[in-house]
Design a protein around this motif. Structure first.
Motif, short mmCIF file in Angstrom:
data_model
loop_
_atom_site.label_atom_id
_atom_site.label_comp_id
_atom_site.label_asym_id
_atom_site.label_seq_id
_atom_site.Cartn_x
_atom_site.Cartn_y
_atom_site.Cartn_z
N THR A 22 -2.37 0.78 -9.95
CA THR A 22 -3.67 -0.11 -9.79
C THR A 22 -4.16 -0.45 -8.62
N GLY A 23 -3.21 -0.27 -7.34
CA GLY A 23 -3.90 -0.34 -6.16
C GLY A 23 -3.84 -1.79 -5.78
N VAL A 24 -3.45 -2.52 -6.58
CA VAL A 24 -3.10 -3.79 -6.31
C VAL A 24 -1.51 -4.28 -6.48
N LEU B 127 2.03 -0.72 -8.00
CA LEU B 127 1.10 -0.67 -6.98
C LEU B 127 0.28 0.85 -7.22
N GLU C 286 0.28 -9.84 -5.37
CA GLU C 286 -1.01 -10.24 -5.30
C GLU C 286 -1.80 -10.51 -6.61
#
Lengths: 302, 302, 302, 302
Positions: free
Chosen positions: C156-158, C153, C162
């Protein structure tokens, strides 16, 4: 004299033949082809100074293994290649005492992939010098082996030849095996050829262009050289590309210097260098330790 | 005598104080705290054999920098840490001739992250020996510097002390700077402390437990040691954890050997070792080349 | 209820037994030991919500392989370990259609060695989805397989959950195999144990403490989890060290939080993770492609 | 029509000029040169289908930065290059809402150095999507940014375009920024040029020859492409080398295919790719987060 630089005696010989009268025999040189483990083996022996002058290489034995199929990872090519290196190197080791200390030296720059074959091979040699000395009751039957990646001048401030001499003076090996990346004049040989010789390393050879010789004269012991071409130079590539386009009237020398600072490598250079380093480290380790099997090495080194 | 092993003189001194009568002064040892670049600096000077016996370390000067904030990458902590290392090392270098060759040696195993500080620091030293020798007209004003990662016995068959001696005998440095990963007894010091000393490296110290000394006696020149703790041992960790839980009646020695082969490191060990190696390589390079700025190094080394 | 956190059902079961009356049988749980390929195999089946509540894990099958000898690289331990993983995973795959697309997902942080087992395993899966689709005349008999390292996370920010959902919604796998590094409560299991289950990944598990579940409910297809413990937490280590010193009266929970941000790993964590990733990637690839041999994989993946 | 393939619009335009009458103006294309941060900037705008057909590229804006001095690490070239990328990308971002989610995608193969610019850039983007969502009270003023290295088909079984579409459909970015390694026809541009465009990625472009488009049509949002040439093809190299030798009568097309599977890169490709990736990751991060300084990034990302 040769128009194109090559580190491979077999290519120097080919070039001489191309430039010579078809029927002429080169004095001072003996060349023959054989097969080992399914690979083509070319032996070029430079017998005297006449031959040395003609091919631009010192007097000595040069063996070239063409490891066709290695890049494609064809079935069983890896063990065959290892055995071929082991056996050819074994021949060059015949006059070295069986229990004499061997120092394996990896030349080249670990940070530039096509120049990293030497250090990566040295990293995976089965070293035993400390075991033979420290626990002779268990390891006394092994040949003592030491290994060293010699670093690069710009990163250490010490010429690799100087470092090897320093270590050799201290630990007194019976022989040195110097591993290095080479330049080839043929795309078809790059990353699928191994050259073994008993002449050591010559200044100006290798991908990194070594400054000093590593040979009997400088180290006082036999120096075996094990090399694999990983680059071709740009002029050489162009001459090859032109030839394939049917336009080879050009003097390749005229192209030299046309692309300084450029290297030409196979697209798969990362895995090629990994594979070749593994073949060399296994082949050398097995030649130095005849009692060890490849399965033993897999366990000890992988 | 100390119950727990530590490579840090400051911890040996703390342990002695904990075990001693509150008001006692330790004979043969002088300790004081200062500040530099906003970091706490502790100097422990072991003055004679009485002090050496009490702290289990050779006579000499030991400086500990606590680089608080380094792990968090707080604003400007990197340049401050570099300057602090540069200035403290500069003090230890005062008696070395300004143009004397310095040999920087990285000890430890590149393949085990917490033991890799030595080799990674050596990789990034600004080396100049080849330039000073090869182009004195341009580089004659520089101090000649060489750098070497000494490898590990199991991978080379050559003890790192032996290798350093071999090279030192050949290139004749005016001093050796040995960089190594250390063990601490305190979680709070791991990866945020640097120890500098003028006593060289003692057998049995470091993460890899070096076998031979690297000091004036073995190398014939002053040996400065620069180390940073990257691990704590399991027994030490447990004693700390118990103490924090209010249960420190246990003799930590009773726990020794309870978890062999285990290492305890910060979760961020990979980036911590990267950061520390950079601080050390920059600090050492600037101490050896007083005419160079940090911006110059960024360009030359990054 | 359990006092110590563990990702292994077999440890949860052991802890329950330690805390329970000797003769009591745990309702809702069935456990038994077997042997496969010379390794001990423990099967813990959580049959209903009573068992799930007692062990703190979802209803499902949990198989633990103890790969003793792997760290020491004993003779033939690697192929035996691969076959054991292949066969145990094969049992969990029995209800998945033979030609159903399998999506292998590597969870964890590639940059932190003990958390890198997932991504490194995913890197070496024999993927075939593009071949089966693109050249069905040659590869139509293969099961389509895709593989993905889900990233972390913070980089990647994801969320990795998800990302997996996004890909699953697009390519519609018949099952997902999620590979992850786990935490164990026992030093003796670290880096020599593999757990396979049909329950997917639970939030808060793994070395990186995943935030969202990857299971049938969230993905709509069966999710098999394959994990290997690579760390123990500090409190667990201390309880173990104390127990070995004969001082186990302490409540381990009292030690929790005593060393935040610290990880405890084997000294050889780099090679251990490399070995385990290779065992998992080979075992999973062979379970998904029953027509392929280990020698084929060596050629295709190494 | 063009005889030689190039991924750079500026080269396509040069080639057109070379082949055209000196005084002709190319309809549908507007080109001009400027300077930014001391670097030459060439803007080629393809205005309509006539221009697109002539240059073999889609209608759109193409900006080329020539980062002379980057390879030599000249004084302050790094911050100037970062600012130049930031400002040029900033212009392309003008129509994207300030707080719109940006998805940065790194294309290419991490395992092949000259193809690794995309993944390595994506690794170091300052991602904030999880922070903006998870802690809006602290990070609400930031633009949400996510980043993804898309992997390669042979290693994942999933086309990178398919993966990007899957993620875009789930997280709904306002724009996608696709980073990729390119091929150039000029040795002089390799590893010292950056091209930015608003047209997305075209099939067949890049070092890895992507199969599917990443553009407004396929993703439904604007796609900005950021690329840097890291290779030249062998035929191109030969034409250049011949031209420098004064022998350029040859049709370069005649050489095509003469050296399949070969890549031509600068000797310093490893450090060049590292430097370029850093310039791109910093420049992109600063363009997306106008409130952040380069010093902030050094702390947050290095």
């Amino acid at each position: 004299m040769l128009k194109r630089r090559t580190d491979l005696a077999v290519e120097a010989h080919d070039l001489w033949r191309e430039s010579a009268e078809a029927e002429t025999k080169l004095p001072g040189v003996r060349a023959r082809e054989e097969e080992r483990e399914g690979f083509s083996v070319t032996r070029v022996d430079i017998l005297d100074e006449t031959g040395a002058a003609a091919l631009g290489k010192p007097v000595g034995r040069y063996t070239t293994l063409e490891l066709s199929g290695l890049a494609g990872r064809e079935n069983d090519v890896f063990p065959r290649a290892v055995r071929a290196v082991r056996d050819e190197l074994g021949q060059l080791l015949r006059d070295i005492p069986e229990n004499g200390l061997a120092l394996v030296v990896g030349l080249g720059n670990r940070a530039i992939t096509p120049d990293a074959i030497g250090p990566r091979t040295a990293d995976r040699i089965l070293v035993t010098r400390h075991l033979v000395t420290g626990a002779p009751e268990h390891f006394g039957s092994f040949r003592p082996v030491a290994a060293l990646a010699a670093g690069v001048l710009g990163a250490t401030g010490v010429e690799s030849g100087e470092l090897v001499r320093a270590v050799a003076e201290r630990i007194h090996p019976a022989c040195v095996i110097a591993v290095d990346a080479l330049a080839s004049r043929s795309l078809h040989r790059v990353c699928r050829t191994v050259q073994l010789s008993d002449t050591g390393i010559v200044p100006g050879s290798g991908v990194g262009n070594h400054r000093t010789a590593l040979d009997f004269d400088t180290l006082g012991v036999p120096v075996l050289a094990v090399g694999a071409p990983t680059v071709v130079d740009a002029a050489t590539l162009c001459a090859d590309v032109l030839a394939e386009a049917g336009q080879d009237a050009l003097d390749p020398q005229a192209l030299a210097g046309g692309a300084p600072g450029v290297i030409v490598t196979p697209r798969e250079i990362d895995s090629d260098v990994e594979d070749l380093s593994k073949v060399l480290s296994y082949g050398i380790s097995l030649a130095l330790h005849p009692g060890i099997t490849m399965a033993d090495l897999e366990l000890l080194l992988s």
